[in-house]
Design a protein around this motif. Sequence first.
Motif, PDB file in Angstrom:
ATOM      1  N   ASP A 182       0.820  -1.206   0.000  1.00  0.00           N
ATOM      2  CA  ASP A 182       0.000   0.000   0.000  1.00  0.00           C
ATOM      3  C   ASP A 182       0.854   1.257   0.000  1.00  0.00           C
ATOM      4  O   ASP A 182       0.599   2.201  -0.744  1.00  0.00           O
ATOM      5  CB  ASP A 182      -0.971   0.001   1.185  1.00  0.00           C
ATOM      6  N   ARG A 183       1.893   1.243   0.799  1.00  0.00           N
ATOM      7  CA  ARG A 183       2.755   2.422   0.885  1.00  0.00           C
ATOM      8  C   ARG A 183       3.548   2.633  -0.406  1.00  0.00           C
ATOM      9  O   ARG A 183       3.664   3.763  -0.893  1.00  0.00           O
ATOM     10  CB  ARG A 183       3.703   2.291   2.071  1.00  0.00           C
ATOM     11  N   LEU A 184       4.082   1.554  -0.963  1.00  0.00           N
ATOM     12  CA  LEU A 184       4.857   1.679  -2.189  1.00  0.00           C
ATOM     13  C   LEU A 184       3.997   2.155  -3.345  1.00  0.00           C
ATOM     14  O   LEU A 184       4.405   3.014  -4.136  1.00  0.00           O
ATOM     15  CB  LEU A 184       5.497   0.323  -2.541  1.00  0.00           C
ATOM     16  N   GLN A 185       2.791   1.618  -3.471  1.00  0.00           N
ATOM     17  CA  GLN A 185       1.915   2.042  -4.570  1.00  0.00           C
ATOM     18  C   GLN A 185       1.460   3.484  -4.387  1.00  0.00           C
ATOM     19  O   GLN A 185       1.375   4.241  -5.359  1.00  0.00           O
ATOM     20  CB  GLN A 185       0.701   1.106  -4.654  1.00  0.00           C
ATOM     21  N   GLN A 186       1.181   3.870  -3.147  1.00  0.00           N
ATOM     22  CA  GLN A 186       0.764   5.253  -2.892  1.00  0.00           C
ATOM     23  C   GLN A 186       1.869   6.227  -3.266  1.00  0.00           C
ATOM     24  O   GLN A 186       1.623   7.282  -3.878  1.00  0.00           O
ATOM     25  CB  GLN A 186       0.391   5.418  -1.414  1.00  0.00           C
ATOM     26  N   GLN A 187       3.099   5.884  -2.927  1.00  0.00           N
ATOM     27  CA  GLN A 187       4.228   6.748  -3.247  1.00  0.00           C
ATOM     28  C   GLN A 187       4.463   6.826  -4.745  1.00  0.00           C
ATOM     29  O   GLN A 187       4.808   7.883  -5.272  1.00  0.00           O
ATOM     30  CB  GLN A 187       5.492   6.237  -2.543  1.00  0.00           C
ATOM     31  N   ALA A 188       4.264   5.726  -5.447  1.00  0.00           N
ATOM     32  CA  ALA A 188       4.577   5.685  -6.869  1.00  0.00           C
ATOM     33  C   ALA A 188       3.476   6.284  -7.732  1.00  0.00           C
ATOM     34  O   ALA A 188       3.747   6.971  -8.714  1.00  0.00           O
ATOM     35  CB  ALA A 188       4.838   4.247  -7.311  1.00  0.00           C
ATOM     36  N   ARG A 189       2.194   6.020  -7.349  1.00  0.00           N
ATOM     37  CA  ARG A 189       1.101   6.373  -8.242  1.00  0.00           C
ATOM     38  C   ARG A 189       0.072   7.306  -7.623  1.00  0.00           C
ATOM     39  O   ARG A 189      -0.775   7.849  -8.324  1.00  0.00           O
ATOM     40  CB  ARG A 189       0.387   5.092  -8.716  1.00  0.00           C
ATOM     41  N   GLY A 190       0.135   7.452  -6.293  1.00  0.00           N
ATOM     42  CA  GLY A 190      -0.838   8.308  -5.622  1.00  0.00           C
ATOM     43  C   GLY A 190      -2.114   7.599  -5.268  1.00  0.00           C
ATOM     44  O   GLY A 190      -3.038   8.198  -4.722  1.00  0.00           O
ATOM     45  N   TYR A 191      -2.209   6.299  -5.541  1.00  0.00           N
ATOM     46  CA  TYR A 191      -3.377   5.507  -5.178  1.00  0.00           C
ATOM     47  C   TYR A 191      -2.947   4.046  -5.067  1.00  0.00           C
ATOM     48  O   TYR A 191      -1.857   3.675  -5.511  1.00  0.00           O
ATOM     49  CB  TYR A 191      -4.494   5.645  -6.222  1.00  0.00           C
ATOM     50  N   VAL A 192      -3.805   3.207  -4.469  1.00  0.00           N
ATOM     51  CA  VAL A 192      -3.470   1.805  -4.282  1.00  0.00           C
ATOM     52  C   VAL A 192      -4.530   0.925  -4.930  1.00  0.00           C
ATOM     53  O   VAL A 192      -5.701   1.322  -5.052  1.00  0.00           O
ATOM     54  CB  VAL A 192      -3.343   1.433  -2.787  1.00  0.00           C
ATOM     55  N   THR A 193      -4.114  -0.251  -5.371  1.00  0.00           N
ATOM     56  CA  THR A 193      -5.036  -1.251  -5.923  1.00  0.00           C
ATOM     57  C   THR A 193      -4.815  -2.555  -5.146  1.00  0.00           C
ATOM     58  O   THR A 193      -3.918  -3.332  -5.485  1.00  0.00           O
ATOM     59  CB  THR A 193      -4.787  -1.472  -7.425  1.00  0.00           C
ATOM     60  N   GLN A 231       1.022  -2.612   7.539  1.00  0.00           N
ATOM     61  CA  GLN A 231       0.524  -3.106   8.821  1.00  0.00           C
ATOM     62  C   GLN A 231       0.619  -4.622   8.910  1.00  0.00           C
ATOM     63  O   GLN A 231       1.015  -5.172   9.948  1.00  0.00           O
ATOM     64  CB  GLN A 231      -0.924  -2.665   9.024  1.00  0.00           C
ATOM     65  N   GLN A 232       0.284  -5.295   7.831  1.00  0.00           N
ATOM     66  CA  GLN A 232       0.357  -6.754   7.825  1.00  0.00           C
ATOM     67  C   GLN A 232       1.787  -7.243   7.960  1.00  0.00           C
ATOM     68  O   GLN A 232       2.056  -8.204   8.697  1.00  0.00           O
ATOM     69  CB  GLN A 232      -0.269  -7.293   6.538  1.00  0.00           C
ATOM     70  N   ARG A 233       2.718  -6.611   7.276  1.00  0.00           N
ATOM     71  CA  ARG A 233       4.114  -7.050   7.320  1.00  0.00           C
ATOM     72  C   ARG A 233       4.688  -6.876   8.720  1.00  0.00           C
ATOM     73  O   ARG A 233       5.382  -7.766   9.228  1.00  0.00           O
ATOM     74  CB  ARG A 233       4.938  -6.283   6.288  1.00  0.00           C
ATOM     75  N   VAL A 234       4.361  -5.758   9.340  1.00  0.00           N
ATOM     76  CA  VAL A 234       4.815  -5.533  10.722  1.00  0.00           C
ATOM     77  C   VAL A 234       4.204  -6.572  11.650  1.00  0.00           C
ATOM     78  O   VAL A 234       4.886  -7.142  12.508  1.00  0.00           O
ATOM     79  CB  VAL A 234       4.446  -4.108  11.176  1.00  0.00           C
ATOM     80  N   ARG A 235       2.894  -6.814  11.479  1.00  0.00           N
ATOM     81  CA  ARG A 235       2.193  -7.735  12.371  1.00  0.00           C
ATOM     82  C   ARG A 235       2.789  -9.138  12.319  1.00  0.00           C
ATOM     83  O   ARG A 235       3.019  -9.770  13.356  1.00  0.00           O
ATOM     84  CB  ARG A 235       0.714  -7.792  12.008  1.00  0.00           C
ATOM     85  N   TRP A 236       3.079  -9.634  11.123  1.00  0.00           N
ATOM     86  CA  TRP A 236       3.568 -10.999  11.016  1.00  0.00           C
ATOM     87  C   TRP A 236       5.030 -11.133  11.405  1.00  0.00           C
ATOM     88  O   TRP A 236       5.440 -12.158  11.974  1.00  0.00           O
ATOM     89  CB  TRP A 236       3.301 -11.552   9.618  1.00  0.00           C
ATOM     90  N   PHE A 237       5.829 -10.110  11.129  1.00  0.00           N
ATOM     91  CA  PHE A 237       7.204 -10.154  11.633  1.00  0.00           C
ATOM     92  C   PHE A 237       7.185 -10.178  13.156  1.00  0.00           C
ATOM     93  O   PHE A 237       7.910 -10.951  13.792  1.00  0.00           O
ATOM     94  CB  PHE A 237       8.007  -8.950  11.134  1.00  0.00           C
ATOM     95  N   ARG A 238       6.353  -9.342  13.737  1.00  0.00           N
ATOM     96  CA  ARG A 238       6.252  -9.256  15.185  1.00  0.00           C
ATOM     97  C   ARG A 238       5.753 -10.578  15.780  1.00  0.00           C
ATOM     98  O   ARG A 238       6.199 -10.997  16.843  1.00  0.00           O
ATOM     99  CB  ARG A 238       5.290  -8.117  15.551  1.00  0.00           C
ATOM    100  N   GLN A 264      -3.765 -20.341   6.700  1.00  0.00           N
ATOM    101  CA  GLN A 264      -5.008 -20.690   7.372  1.00  0.00           C
ATOM    102  C   GLN A 264      -5.513 -19.554   8.260  1.00  0.00           C
ATOM    103  O   GLN A 264      -6.528 -19.714   8.928  1.00  0.00           O
ATOM    104  CB  GLN A 264      -4.827 -21.972   8.194  1.00  0.00           C
ATOM    105  N   ALA A 265      -4.819 -18.447   8.242  1.00  0.00           N
ATOM    106  CA  ALA A 265      -5.232 -17.324   9.075  1.00  0.00           C
ATOM    107  C   ALA A 265      -6.487 -16.669   8.477  1.00  0.00           C
ATOM    108  O   ALA A 265      -6.535 -16.400   7.269  1.00  0.00           O
ATOM    109  CB  ALA A 265      -4.110 -16.292   9.177  1.00  0.00           C
ATOM    110  N   ARG A 266      -7.478 -16.432   9.304  1.00  0.00           N
ATOM    111  CA  ARG A 266      -8.707 -15.783   8.828  1.00  0.00           C
ATOM    112  C   ARG A 266      -8.466 -14.314   8.536  1.00  0.00           C
ATOM    113  O   ARG A 266      -9.095 -13.737   7.651  1.00  0.00           O
ATOM    114  CB  ARG A 266      -9.814 -15.937   9.875  1.00  0.00           C
ATOM    115  N   GLU A 267      -7.577 -13.713   9.309  1.00  0.00           N
ATOM    116  CA  GLU A 267      -7.278 -12.297   9.132  1.00  0.00           C
ATOM    117  C   GLU A 267      -5.775 -12.111   9.058  1.00  0.00           C
ATOM    118  O   GLU A 267      -5.038 -12.625   9.911  1.00  0.00           O
ATOM    119  CB  GLU A 267      -7.840 -11.478  10.292  1.00  0.00           C
ATOM    120  N   LEU A 268      -5.323 -11.424   8.047  1.00  0.00           N
ATOM    121  CA  LEU A 268      -3.892 -11.177   7.884  1.00  0.00           C
ATOM    122  C   LEU A 268      -3.469  -9.888   8.568  1.00  0.00           C
ATOM    123  O   LEU A 268      -2.321  -9.694   8.896  1.00  0.00           O
ATOM    124  CB  LEU A 268      -3.521 -11.133   6.395  1.00  0.00           C
TER     125      LEU A 268
END
Length: 307
Positions: free
Chosen positions: A260-271, A281-288, A303-307
């Motif tokens: 999300d952050r990389l796309q926002q910086q590059a294009r101004g929007y996310v897909t 947020q997900q990357r931080v959560r799973w590393f943690r 198998q996680a219901r929520e990432l």
Amino acid sequence: MKWEGGRESDNVEDRRGESGGGGGGGGVMGGGMAKGGIGVILIAVVAMFLGVDPSMVLGLLGGGGDAPQVSQQSQRSPQSRQSSQAPAQRPAQGDQMAKFVSVVLADTEDTWTGLFTQNGKQYQLPKLVLFRGAVQSACGRAEAAMGPFYCPGDQKVYIDLSFFDDLQRRFQAPGEFARAYVIAHEVGHHVQNLLGIADKVDAQRRRVSEAEYNKLSVRMELQADCLAGIWAHHANRTRHILEGGDVEAAMTAATAIGDDRLQQQARGYVTPESFTHGTSQQRVRWFRRGLDSGQISQCNTFQAREL
């Protein structure tokens, strides 16, 4: 991060003096870029962090659907591929950055060897290749702009050390532990390969839609983040590598490279449907999660219901 004086791995290949892999039929990176028509900024953003292999990244995010296939030459055994290359050099003794990479790799070797042994398995040590500009791997020819990557075809991690400068300057994620997190994430892909997870995900490439495969890719990348956290947990518990601010540095790196952050910086929007690595947020959560638990069972993103 406390790393100086640590054991150095014997599995680092220094190919920075080579010409960059040459041409031929394995030119996955160059051909993919030209064919996909991706803009320069988007190429850098998509590729900066952290894939299993370059062809997969281009195939998923380059708008072309299926990823380019590894050539028959690349499908040969690792031993036969290695014999076709000139012997790799060891890094020079005075190269501090190469020494850092070697120590971190050795630390991952010790951690994963121990964890695999505890579970009745044998850990196969990966190689780590240092390159400059471009390199030929079993997954194709890769440019430095793709960032670090792991190639399951030859079980090697590839890193152009200039990426660490980008990590500090462009992504505002300085510090040695942030760099160690990068290495540990790629080694996490090696662990997935050894456990058969990578094969199962790759087998779905032609069976599901691009959007569905992107979702699988996100779960795979987040699992690699979690596995990187597991390495940090055990390395710190047994070898006390962490210093004040180290965990925050890794969190900053994980945040900086969310889709999300990389796309926002590059294009101004996310897909979101094009995400392949997960949000900040997900990357931080799973590393943690891996860092706090130290348990492989806690990294089952599939198998996680929520990432």
